[in-house]
Design a protein around this motif. Structure first.
Motif, PDB file in Angstrom:
ATOM      1  N   ALA A 170       0.868  -1.220  -0.005  1.00 40.30           N
ATOM      2  CA  ALA A 170      -0.146  -0.048   0.034  1.00 40.30           C
ATOM      3  C   ALA A 170       0.785   1.184   0.087  1.00 40.30           C
ATOM      4  N   SER A 171       2.178   1.154  -0.076  1.00 37.98           N
ATOM      5  CA  SER A 171       3.135   2.405   0.289  1.00 37.98           C
ATOM      6  C   SER A 171       2.884   3.296  -1.246  1.00 37.98           C
ATOM      7  N   GLY A 172       2.383   2.821  -2.262  1.00 39.21           N
ATOM      8  CA  GLY A 172       2.423   3.648  -3.592  1.00 39.21           C
ATOM      9  C   GLY A 172       3.693   3.621  -4.292  1.00 39.21           C
ATOM     10  N   TYR A 173       4.640   3.183  -3.824  1.00 36.48           N
ATOM     11  CA  TYR A 173       5.999   3.239  -4.294  1.00 36.48           C
ATOM     12  C   TYR A 173       6.150   2.178  -5.353  1.00 36.48           C
ATOM     13  N   PHE A 174       5.430   0.857  -5.142  1.00 34.74           N
ATOM     14  CA  PHE A 174       5.731  -0.182  -6.185  1.00 34.74           C
ATOM     15  C   PHE A 174       4.464  -0.638  -6.605  1.00 34.74           C
ATOM     16  N   GLU A 175       4.373  -1.734  -7.432  1.00 38.74           N
ATOM     17  CA  GLU A 175       3.305  -2.186  -8.502  1.00 38.74           C
ATOM     18  C   GLU A 175       3.859  -3.289  -9.242  1.00 38.74           C
ATOM     19  N   LEU A 176       2.900  -4.167  -9.318  1.00 44.04           N
ATOM     20  CA  LEU A 176       3.547  -5.369 -10.133  1.00 44.04           C
ATOM     21  C   LEU A 176       3.516  -4.770 -11.636  1.00 44.04           C
ATOM     22  N   MET A 177       4.748  -5.114 -12.495  1.00 44.07           N
ATOM     23  CA  MET A 177       4.739  -4.478 -13.819  1.00 44.07           C
ATOM     24  C   MET A 177       3.741  -5.346 -14.669  1.00 44.07           C
ATOM     25  N   LYS A 178       2.899  -4.732 -15.291  1.00 42.72           N
ATOM     26  CA  LYS A 178       1.875  -5.351 -16.309  1.00 42.72           C
ATOM     27  C   LYS A 178       1.946  -4.907 -17.705  1.00 42.72           C
ATOM     28  N   THR A 179       2.666  -3.979 -18.034  1.00 41.03           N
ATOM     29  CA  THR A 179       2.986  -3.674 -19.293  1.00 41.03           C
ATOM     30  C   THR A 179       4.436  -3.959 -19.783  1.00 41.03           C
ATOM     31  N   ARG A 180       4.723  -3.872 -20.889  1.00 36.73           N
ATOM     32  CA  ARG A 180       6.074  -4.090 -21.441  1.00 36.73           C
ATOM     33  C   ARG A 180       6.881  -2.847 -21.306  1.00 36.73           C
ATOM     34  N   TYR A 181       8.200  -2.987 -20.840  1.00 35.38           N
ATOM     35  CA  TYR A 181       8.838  -1.743 -20.542  1.00 35.38           C
ATOM     36  C   TYR A 181      10.546  -2.138 -20.734  1.00 35.38           C
ATOM     37  N   GLY A 182      11.321  -1.209 -20.757  1.00 30.94           N
ATOM     38  CA  GLY A 182      12.855  -1.463 -20.717  1.00 30.94           C
ATOM     39  C   GLY A 182      13.340  -1.397 -22.090  1.00 30.94           C
ATOM     40  N   VAL A 183      14.600  -1.971 -21.761  1.00 31.60           N
ATOM     41  CA  VAL A 183      15.251  -2.006 -23.269  1.00 31.60           C
ATOM     42  C   VAL A 183      14.966  -2.825 -24.208  1.00 31.60           C
ATOM     43  N   ASN A 184      14.314  -3.909 -24.059  1.00 37.24           N
ATOM     44  CA  ASN A 184      13.725  -4.640 -25.171  1.00 37.24           C
ATOM     45  C   ASN A 184      12.208  -4.524 -25.330  1.00 37.24           C
ATOM     46  N   LYS A 185      11.433  -3.607 -24.709  1.00 36.86           N
ATOM     47  CA  LYS A 185      10.049  -3.535 -24.755  1.00 36.86           C
ATOM     48  C   LYS A 185       9.405  -3.479 -26.317  1.00 36.86           C
ATOM     49  N   SER A 186      10.234  -3.192 -27.143  1.00 35.10           N
ATOM     50  CA  SER A 186       9.606  -3.243 -28.579  1.00 35.10           C
ATOM     51  C   SER A 186       9.942  -4.472 -29.193  1.00 35.10           C
ATOM     52  N   LYS A 187      10.828  -5.461 -28.423  1.00 41.48           N
ATOM     53  CA  LYS A 187      11.020  -6.745 -29.345  1.00 41.48           C
ATOM     54  C   LYS A 187      10.117  -7.775 -28.780  1.00 41.48           C
ATOM     55  N   PRO A 188      10.380  -8.970 -29.327  1.00 43.14           N
ATOM     56  CA  PRO A 188       9.503 -10.266 -28.865  1.00 43.14           C
ATOM     57  C   PRO A 188       9.649 -10.632 -27.418  1.00 43.14           C
ATOM     58  N   GLY A 189       8.607 -10.633 -26.576  1.00 48.50           N
ATOM     59  CA  GLY A 189       8.929 -11.009 -25.371  1.00 48.50           C
ATOM     60  C   GLY A 189       7.392 -10.779 -24.584  1.00 48.50           C
ATOM     61  N   ASP A 190       7.522 -10.851 -23.452  1.00 43.40           N
ATOM     62  CA  ASP A 190       6.361 -10.488 -22.407  1.00 43.40           C
ATOM     63  C   ASP A 190       6.967  -9.722 -21.079  1.00 43.40           C
ATOM     64  N   VAL A 191       6.045  -9.158 -20.388  1.00 42.30           N
ATOM     65  CA  VAL A 191       6.218  -8.431 -19.209  1.00 42.30           C
ATOM     66  C   VAL A 191       7.265  -9.251 -18.122  1.00 42.30           C
ATOM     67  N   PHE A 192       6.720 -10.568 -18.127  1.00 36.64           N
ATOM     68  CA  PHE A 192       7.721 -11.359 -16.925  1.00 36.64           C
ATOM     69  C   PHE A 192       9.180 -11.491 -17.568  1.00 36.64           C
ATOM     70  N   SER A 193       9.366 -11.760 -18.704  1.00 35.18           N
ATOM     71  CA  SER A 193      10.612 -11.731 -19.174  1.00 35.18           C
ATOM     72  C   SER A 193      11.457 -10.475 -19.271  1.00 35.18           C
ATOM     73  N   ASP A 194      10.761  -9.285 -19.327  1.00 32.77           N
ATOM     74  CA  ASP A 194      11.226  -8.173 -19.246  1.00 32.77           C
ATOM     75  C   ASP A 194      11.758  -7.963 -17.881  1.00 32.77           C
ATOM     76  N   LEU A 195      11.314  -8.295 -16.958  1.00 35.49           N
ATOM     77  CA  LEU A 195      12.042  -8.157 -15.487  1.00 35.49           C
ATOM     78  C   LEU A 195      13.502  -8.573 -15.160  1.00 35.49           C
ATOM     79  N   PHE A 196      13.780  -9.818 -16.200  1.00 38.12           N
ATOM     80  CA  PHE A 196      15.132 -10.274 -16.087  1.00 38.12           C
ATOM     81  C   PHE A 196      16.207 -10.013 -16.914  1.00 38.12           C
ATOM     82  N   ILE A 197      15.618  -9.040 -17.909  1.00 41.54           N
ATOM     83  CA  ILE A 197      16.678  -8.504 -19.147  1.00 41.54           C
ATOM     84  C   ILE A 197      17.731  -7.516 -18.527  1.00 41.54           C
ATOM     85  N   GLU A 198      18.940  -7.686 -18.902  1.00 41.84           N
ATOM     86  CA  GLU A 198      20.106  -6.863 -18.209  1.00 41.84           C
ATOM     87  C   GLU A 198      19.492  -5.263 -18.318  1.00 41.84           C
ATOM     88  N   ASP A 199      19.485  -4.768 -17.298  1.00 37.46           N
ATOM     89  CA  ASP A 199      19.481  -3.180 -17.362  1.00 37.46           C
ATOM     90  C   ASP A 199      17.792  -2.725 -16.919  1.00 37.46           C
TER      91      ASP A 199
END
Length: 548
Positions: free
Chosen positions: A250-279
């Motif tokens: 409930a802190s407001g600082y954290f949330e489960l990532m539910k949409t693609r993000y990060g360095v490979n967000k435009s490449k094939p993958g899903d949001v769970f795999s995004d969590l473990f991509i370098e950077d």
């Protein structure tokens, strides 16, 4: 070089007292040599000490050294906390691992002693910071003293957490020991847990609150509350555990990532795999799920080395040993298959392994997608024209004999084209993330008998994964333990989880065919290192049952 120098100076300072048993040495007026007395005299000095604590904590994953703050002097310390459970097997693996895998570990084993020494090194260093902080009056800010004390108390609690999980009753020390002591006694686990809780409560009250306003890898109150929830669960204080986990959520600082993000967000993958991509581990990448991230970044001063975090070598098969394959970053780099996943949970879908097993994932669960578990392997050596581009099938032989090909967790893929034989993973490691906080909350509600609230917490994680939601009637501790595999396998120490929930023996008997007739209750703990018992000449220091 500033960060690296901070780490080196901080470590040298922190270890100065424990490296010498001479009290008189500390009385000298040293001006040119490094010592706690002439370093812990300002906020800057405590910044150095703080850097040393973080480095010692990261060295939990160190193997052989390379300027690490601590080294286990063996290849598989991390894997020793995964084997002889319900998730992996070790077959013809490194000799440092096999005693843990086959339940023949003795009090003289290397990792039995090295984990003990690592924890007490961190404890001694934290105690040093705490004691010298009370002596210092030269602070840049009125809040500096309590901030450094909060960090030190968090790390002391973190070290004792490992000790009580692995050894049970252990000596509790909260001062600097200038002289050799030969009369330690084992403090009851319940008492040690009480001290851990006190330290984490202090840390939660005094660490920074704003997660957006700290440097990468730095602790916040939310990391303390996350760990506090886990420690309350160990105590059986389920109401308090639920409260601590709920406060983080409930802190407001954290949330489960539910949409693609990060360095490979435009490449094939899903949001769970995004969590473990370098950077993609720190908040600057857009990751709002990470609560605490250990910093191992490649080619970064103060970052990882080849001897840090060999997790990839453990989970990735030795595919390059097969004709038709060469090392590739897209295949995870250099893997050795030190530990291999059991069929019952990972399944055999997409392979021709003998005896098809469904595994524990829903068909819609993205954690089971090809982006997260690699089951389809294709020959990639262009010099082998007859094989190149064709599928190489997983068989029981490649899985359990040669360990050259099996379903692999891509969360541990790591390779760099400039040096594909790298051993270290060189990627920041999410130590605490919000998905686990939800599962700790569910564990607390199971302990309280509130299966509806437990289901609600589990469903938050399952909905992100695209898995079907569950009802209160489906909630059991075994279901939660399965969910922790789906979400956190390899990230947490499975031994710790099964010890805390008192399910190790049951789960091993249920799923680990190699050990089901061998495991006994006493295997939930490791033996006390024999060298510790032998050196404690002036007081009785009993061995854990089963290891005498």
């Amino acid at each position: 070089m500033k960060i690296k120098n901070h780490i080196k100076i901080g470590l040298a300072c922190l270890l100065m007292i424990t490296a010498t048993g001479c009290d008189g040495f500390l009385d000298e007026d040293l001006k040119s040599a490094l010592s706690p007395n002439n370093t812990f005299t300002s906020t800057y000095g405590f910044e150095l000490g703080s850097a040393g604590l973080y480095a010692l904590t990261r060295s939990e994953y160190n193997t052989y050294g390379e300027s690490g703050a601590f080294m286990h002097n063996g290849a598989c310390p991390y894997e020793a906390l995964q084997v002889s459970t319900d998730i992996v097997e070790a077959i013809n693996s490194d000799g440092s691992l096999m005693p843990f895998a086959n339940l023949t570990v003795t009090p003289d084993n290397r990792f039995v002693l090295s984990y003990w020494n690592w924890a007490y090194s961190l404890i001694a260093s934290a105690n040093e910071v705490l004691i010298f902080s009370e002596k210092n009056n030269n602070w840049d800010s009125p809040t500096d003293k309590v901030r450094f004390q909060a960090e030190a108390r968090f790390f002391r609690a973190y070290a004792y957490r490992t000790l009580v999980y692995l050894y049970g009753d252990v000596p509790y020390v909260e001062t600097i020991l200038y002289d050799f002591q030969l009369n330690f006694t084992r403090t009851p686990k319940a008492e040690v847990l009480g001290h851990i809780v006190d330290d984490l409560k202090f840390a939660a009250e005094n660490l920074p609150e704003n997660a957006d306003n700290v440097k990468d890898g730095k602790l916040t109150k939310w990391a303390a509350l996350h760990l506090l929830s886990e420690m309350y669960l160990m105590q059986g204080e389920n109401t308090l555990a639920a409260k601590s986990a709920s406060d983080v959520i409930a802190s407001g600082y954290f949330e489960l990532m539910k949409t693609r993000y990060g360095v490979n967000k435009s490449k094939p993958g899903d949001v769970f795999s995004d969590l473990f991509i370098e950077d993609n581990q720190n908040r600057k990448s857009g990751n709002r799920e990470s609560i605490w991230v250990l910093q191992f970044e490649f080619n970064t001063i103060g970052g990882g080395t080849n001897s840090d975090d060999w997790t990839r070598r453990a989970w990735i098969p030795n595919y390059s040993a097969i004709t038709g394959f060469v090392l590739a970053d897209s295949l995870g780099g250099r893997g050795l298959g030190q530990i291999i996943p059991m069929k019952w949970w990972v399944g055999t879908k997409g392979t021709n392994a003998t005896g098809d097993v469904a595994g524990i994932y829903d068909a819609t669960d993205i954690r089971n997608s090809n982006y997260n578990i690699k089951r389809n392997w294709y020959y990639n050596n262009s010099n082998e024209a007859s094989l190149y581009g064709k599928k190489s099938n997983i068989t029981d032989q490649t899985w359990f004999s040669t360990k050259s090909l099996f379903p692999a967790l891509t969360k541990f893929f790591y390779g760099r084209s400039e040096n594909l034989s790298l051993t270290g993973s060189y990627r920041d490691r999410m130590k605490f993330r919000l998905a686990e906080t939800y599962l700790l909350l569910a564990e607390a509600y199971i302990g309280l008998g509130d299966t509806q609230k437990a289901a609600d917490a589990i469903n938050e994680v399952r909905k992100r994964a695209g898995a079907t939601t569950i009802t209160a009637s489906q909630v059991t501790m075994d279901f939660l333990l399965d969910e922790r595999i789906r979400e956190l396998v390899g990230e947490d120490s499975r031994r710790f989880t099964l010890t805390r929930t008192n399910k190790m023996v049951d789960r091993v008997k249920m799923y680990n065919t190699a050990l089901k007739d061998k495991i006994q209750e006493y295997h939930m703990l490791w033996p006390i290192p024999q060298s510790i018992i032998d050196s404690n000449r002036d007081a009785e220091f009993p061995q854990n049952p089963g290891y005498n």
